[in-house]
Design a protein around this motif. Structure first.
Motif, PDB file in Angstrom:
ATOM      1  N   HIS A   1       0.828  -1.198   0.000  1.00  0.00           N
ATOM      2  CA  HIS A   1       0.000   0.000   0.000  1.00  0.00           C
ATOM      3  C   HIS A   1       0.866   1.253   0.000  1.00  0.00           C
ATOM      4  CE1 HIS A   1      -2.708  -3.083   1.516  1.00  0.00           C
ATOM      5  NE2 HIS A   1      -3.677  -2.342   1.038  1.00  0.00           N
ATOM      6  N   GLU A   2       0.299   2.325  -0.504  1.00  0.00           N
ATOM      7  CA  GLU A   2       0.991   3.608  -0.491  1.00  0.00           C
ATOM      8  C   GLU A   2       0.300   4.529   0.500  1.00  0.00           C
ATOM      9  OE1 GLU A   2       0.789   5.005  -4.510  1.00  0.00           O
ATOM     10  OE2 GLU A   2       2.638   3.980  -5.059  1.00  0.00           O
ATOM     11  N   ILE A   3       1.062   5.492   1.006  1.00  0.00           N
ATOM     12  CA  ILE A   3       0.474   6.530   1.840  1.00  0.00           C
ATOM     13  C   ILE A   3       0.684   7.867   1.148  1.00  0.00           C
ATOM     14  CG2 ILE A   3       0.789   5.283   4.012  1.00  0.00           C
ATOM     15  CD1 ILE A   3       3.222   7.074   4.546  1.00  0.00           C
ATOM     16  N   THR A   4      -0.057   8.857   1.568  1.00  0.00           N
ATOM     17  CA  THR A   4       0.053  10.197   1.012  1.00  0.00           C
ATOM     18  C   THR A   4       0.726  11.103   2.031  1.00  0.00           C
ATOM     19  OG1 THR A   4      -1.972   9.862  -0.242  1.00  0.00           O
ATOM     20  CG2 THR A   4      -1.230  12.123   0.019  1.00  0.00           C
ATOM     21  N   CYS A   5       1.718  11.846   1.615  1.00  0.00           N
ATOM     22  CA  CYS A   5       2.396  12.791   2.491  1.00  0.00           C
ATOM     23  C   CYS A   5       1.387  13.873   2.894  1.00  0.00           C
ATOM     24  CB  CYS A   5       3.587  13.420   1.792  1.00  0.00           C
ATOM     25  SG  CYS A   5       4.415  14.700   2.764  1.00  0.00           S
ATOM     26  N   PRO A   6       1.206  14.129   4.182  1.00  0.00           N
ATOM     27  CA  PRO A   6       0.235  15.142   4.601  1.00  0.00           C
ATOM     28  C   PRO A   6       0.678  16.561   4.279  1.00  0.00           C
ATOM     29  CG  PRO A   6       1.396  14.274   6.504  1.00  0.00           C
ATOM     30  CD  PRO A   6       1.836  13.467   5.315  1.00  0.00           C
ATOM     31  N   HIS A   7       1.942  16.762   3.932  1.00  0.00           N
ATOM     32  CA  HIS A   7       2.457  18.101   3.672  1.00  0.00           C
ATOM     33  C   HIS A   7       2.387  18.489   2.194  1.00  0.00           C
ATOM     34  CE1 HIS A   7       3.883  17.908   7.779  1.00  0.00           C
ATOM     35  NE2 HIS A   7       4.494  16.770   7.486  1.00  0.00           N
ATOM     36  N   CYS A   8       2.804  17.556   1.319  1.00  0.00           N
ATOM     37  CA  CYS A   8       2.864  17.901  -0.104  1.00  0.00           C
ATOM     38  C   CYS A   8       1.951  17.046  -0.978  1.00  0.00           C
ATOM     39  CB  CYS A   8       4.296  17.798  -0.613  1.00  0.00           C
ATOM     40  SG  CYS A   8       4.979  16.132  -0.608  1.00  0.00           S
ATOM     41  N   GLY A   9       1.378  15.980  -0.453  1.00  0.00           N
ATOM     42  CA  GLY A   9       0.466  15.140  -1.214  1.00  0.00           C
ATOM     43  C   GLY A   9       1.134  14.084  -2.082  1.00  0.00           C
ATOM     44  N   ALA A  10       2.451  13.910  -1.947  1.00  0.00           N
ATOM     45  CA  ALA A  10       3.160  12.901  -2.741  1.00  0.00           C
ATOM     46  C   ALA A  10       2.778  11.503  -2.259  1.00  0.00           C
ATOM     47  CB  ALA A  10       4.669  13.096  -2.616  1.00  0.00           C
ATOM     48  N   ARG A  11       2.693  10.558  -3.204  1.00  0.00           N
ATOM     49  CA  ARG A  11       2.399   9.158  -2.875  1.00  0.00           C
ATOM     50  C   ARG A  11       3.712   8.484  -2.499  1.00  0.00           C
ATOM     51  NH1 ARG A  11      -2.339   7.859  -1.671  1.00  0.00           N
ATOM     52  NH2 ARG A  11      -2.140   5.798  -2.540  1.00  0.00           N
ATOM     53  N   LEU A  12       3.770   7.890  -1.294  1.00  0.00           N
ATOM     54  CA  LEU A  12       5.002   7.323  -0.780  1.00  0.00           C
ATOM     55  C   LEU A  12       4.845   5.838  -0.488  1.00  0.00           C
ATOM     56  CD1 LEU A  12       5.755  10.080   1.859  1.00  0.00           C
ATOM     57  CD2 LEU A  12       6.656   9.940  -0.441  1.00  0.00           C
ATOM     58  N   HIS A  13       5.930   5.111  -0.632  1.00  0.00           N
ATOM     59  CA  HIS A  13       6.006   3.725  -0.211  1.00  0.00           C
ATOM     60  C   HIS A  13       7.431   3.459   0.254  1.00  0.00           C
ATOM     61  CE1 HIS A  13       7.023   3.648  -4.515  1.00  0.00           C
ATOM     62  NE2 HIS A  13       7.847   2.681  -4.194  1.00  0.00           N
ATOM     63  N   PRO A  14       7.655   2.422   1.085  1.00  0.00           N
ATOM     64  CA  PRO A  14       9.010   2.145   1.574  1.00  0.00           C
ATOM     65  C   PRO A  14       9.938   1.723   0.444  1.00  0.00           C
ATOM     66  CG  PRO A  14       7.377   0.970   2.874  1.00  0.00           C
ATOM     67  CD  PRO A  14       6.668   1.541   1.706  1.00  0.00           C
ATOM     68  N   THR A  15      11.224   1.956   0.655  1.00  0.00           N
ATOM     69  CA  THR A  15      12.203   1.602  -0.378  1.00  0.00           C
ATOM     70  C   THR A  15      12.375   0.102  -0.510  1.00  0.00           C
ATOM     71  OG1 THR A  15      13.971   1.846   1.243  1.00  0.00           O
ATOM     72  CG2 THR A  15      13.506   3.725  -0.174  1.00  0.00           C
ATOM     73  N   LYS A  16      12.244  -0.642   0.600  1.00  0.00           N
ATOM     74  CA  LYS A  16      12.364  -2.092   0.512  1.00  0.00           C
ATOM     75  C   LYS A  16      11.459  -2.735   1.550  1.00  0.00           C
ATOM     76  CE  LYS A  16      16.529  -2.054   3.328  1.00  0.00           C
ATOM     77  NZ  LYS A  16      17.906  -2.472   3.425  1.00  0.00           N
ATOM     78  N   SER A  17      11.143  -3.976   1.311  1.00  0.00           N
ATOM     79  CA  SER A  17      10.256  -4.719   2.200  1.00  0.00           C
ATOM     80  C   SER A  17      11.047  -5.813   2.917  1.00  0.00           C
ATOM     81  CB  SER A  17       9.126  -5.362   1.389  1.00  0.00           C
ATOM     82  OG  SER A  17       8.375  -6.225   2.206  1.00  0.00           O
ATOM     83  N   HIS A  18      10.780  -5.975   4.208  1.00  0.00           N
ATOM     84  CA  HIS A  18      11.427  -7.009   5.006  1.00  0.00           C
ATOM     85  C   HIS A  18      10.447  -8.116   5.354  1.00  0.00           C
ATOM     86  CE1 HIS A  18      14.792  -4.387   5.317  1.00  0.00           C
ATOM     87  NE2 HIS A  18      14.160  -3.483   6.014  1.00  0.00           N
ATOM     88  N   PHE A  19       9.348  -8.251   4.614  1.00  0.00           N
ATOM     89  CA  PHE A  19       8.297  -9.180   5.006  1.00  0.00           C
ATOM     90  C   PHE A  19       8.785 -10.621   5.074  1.00  0.00           C
ATOM     91  CE2 PHE A  19       4.949 -12.191   3.885  1.00  0.00           C
ATOM     92  CZ  PHE A  19       4.092 -11.982   4.948  1.00  0.00           C
ATOM     93  N   PHE A  20       9.455 -11.102   4.040  1.00  0.00           N
ATOM     94  CA  PHE A  20       9.870 -12.498   4.009  1.00  0.00           C
ATOM     95  C   PHE A  20      10.912 -12.799   5.079  1.00  0.00           C
ATOM     96  CE2 PHE A  20       8.254 -11.956  -0.349  1.00  0.00           C
ATOM     97  CZ  PHE A  20       7.238 -12.883  -0.269  1.00  0.00           C
ATOM     98  N   LEU A  21      11.841 -11.882   5.320  1.00  0.00           N
ATOM     99  CA  LEU A  21      12.816 -12.065   6.385  1.00  0.00           C
ATOM    100  C   LEU A  21      12.111 -12.142   7.741  1.00  0.00           C
ATOM    101  CD1 LEU A  21      15.715 -12.136   7.486  1.00  0.00           C
ATOM    102  CD2 LEU A  21      15.612  -9.634   7.528  1.00  0.00           C
ATOM    103  N   CYS A  22      11.178 -11.251   7.985  1.00  0.00           N
ATOM    104  CA  CYS A  22      10.448 -11.236   9.254  1.00  0.00           C
ATOM    105  C   CYS A  22       9.581 -12.489   9.400  1.00  0.00           C
ATOM    106  CB  CYS A  22       9.585  -9.986   9.359  1.00  0.00           C
ATOM    107  SG  CYS A  22      10.553  -8.471   9.375  1.00  0.00           S
ATOM    108  N   PHE A  23       8.950 -12.915   8.334  1.00  0.00           N
ATOM    109  CA  PHE A  23       8.125 -14.122   8.359  1.00  0.00           C
ATOM    110  C   PHE A  23       8.975 -15.342   8.711  1.00  0.00           C
ATOM    111  CE2 PHE A  23       6.103 -17.769   6.281  1.00  0.00           C
ATOM    112  CZ  PHE A  23       4.838 -17.701   6.853  1.00  0.00           C
ATOM    113  N   ASN A  24      10.134 -15.459   8.081  1.00  0.00           N
ATOM    114  CA  ASN A  24      11.019 -16.587   8.349  1.00  0.00           C
ATOM    115  C   ASN A  24      11.575 -16.537   9.770  1.00  0.00           C
ATOM    116  OD1 ASN A  24      10.627 -17.679   5.823  1.00  0.00           O
ATOM    117  ND2 ASN A  24      12.346 -16.571   4.930  1.00  0.00           N
ATOM    118  N   LEU A  25      11.934 -15.356  10.246  1.00  0.00           N
ATOM    119  CA  LEU A  25      12.412 -15.228  11.621  1.00  0.00           C
ATOM    120  C   LEU A  25      11.318 -15.604  12.618  1.00  0.00           C
ATOM    121  CD1 LEU A  25      14.522 -11.952  11.634  1.00  0.00           C
ATOM    122  CD2 LEU A  25      15.317 -14.272  12.030  1.00  0.00           C
TER     123      LEU A  25
END
Length: 104
Positions: free
Chosen positions: A30-54
């Motif tokens: 999912h993306e979020i919207t910056c409350p200051h400028c309205g830009a659509r943001l998302h994280p640069t990388k995902s740690h989901f699989f690492l966290c799931f395995n841990l």
């Protein structure tokens, strides 16, 4: 403008904790919207699989560690493994919230 953690790459303003916590509940797809400028943001990388395995390894190892080294009691071992997983989830959530970087 800036490449600091927890800041919008478009305007450089800090992203609030409540918006960053969105990723703990909904994931990085999912993306979020910056409350200051309205830009659509998302994280640069995902740690989901690492966290799931841990998480899976923590549950399995803590369960069998309790069975083998503490006491041979199934339900107490399950309770111990659940406690260890909850602790791991809290640690991963804190580390993720503190180190998250955004991109447009």
């Amino acid at each position: 403008m800036t490449a600091k953690k927890k800041h919008c790459p478009a305007c450089g303003q800090k992203i609030s904790l409540s918006l960053r916590m969105h990723y703990l509940l909904w994931g990085t797809a999912h993306e979020i919207t910056c409350p200051h400028c309205g830009a659509r943001l998302h994280p640069t990388k995902s740690h989901f699989f690492l966290c799931f395995n841990l998480g899976g390894a923590t549950a399995l190892l803590s369960f069998w560690g309790y069975i083998l080294y503490v006491e041979d009691n199934f339900f107490e071992a399950i309770a111990f493994a659940v406690g260890m997983c909850v602790l791991l989830v809290l640690i991963i959530a804190l580390v993720t919230l503190r180190t998250i970087r955004f991109t447009e």
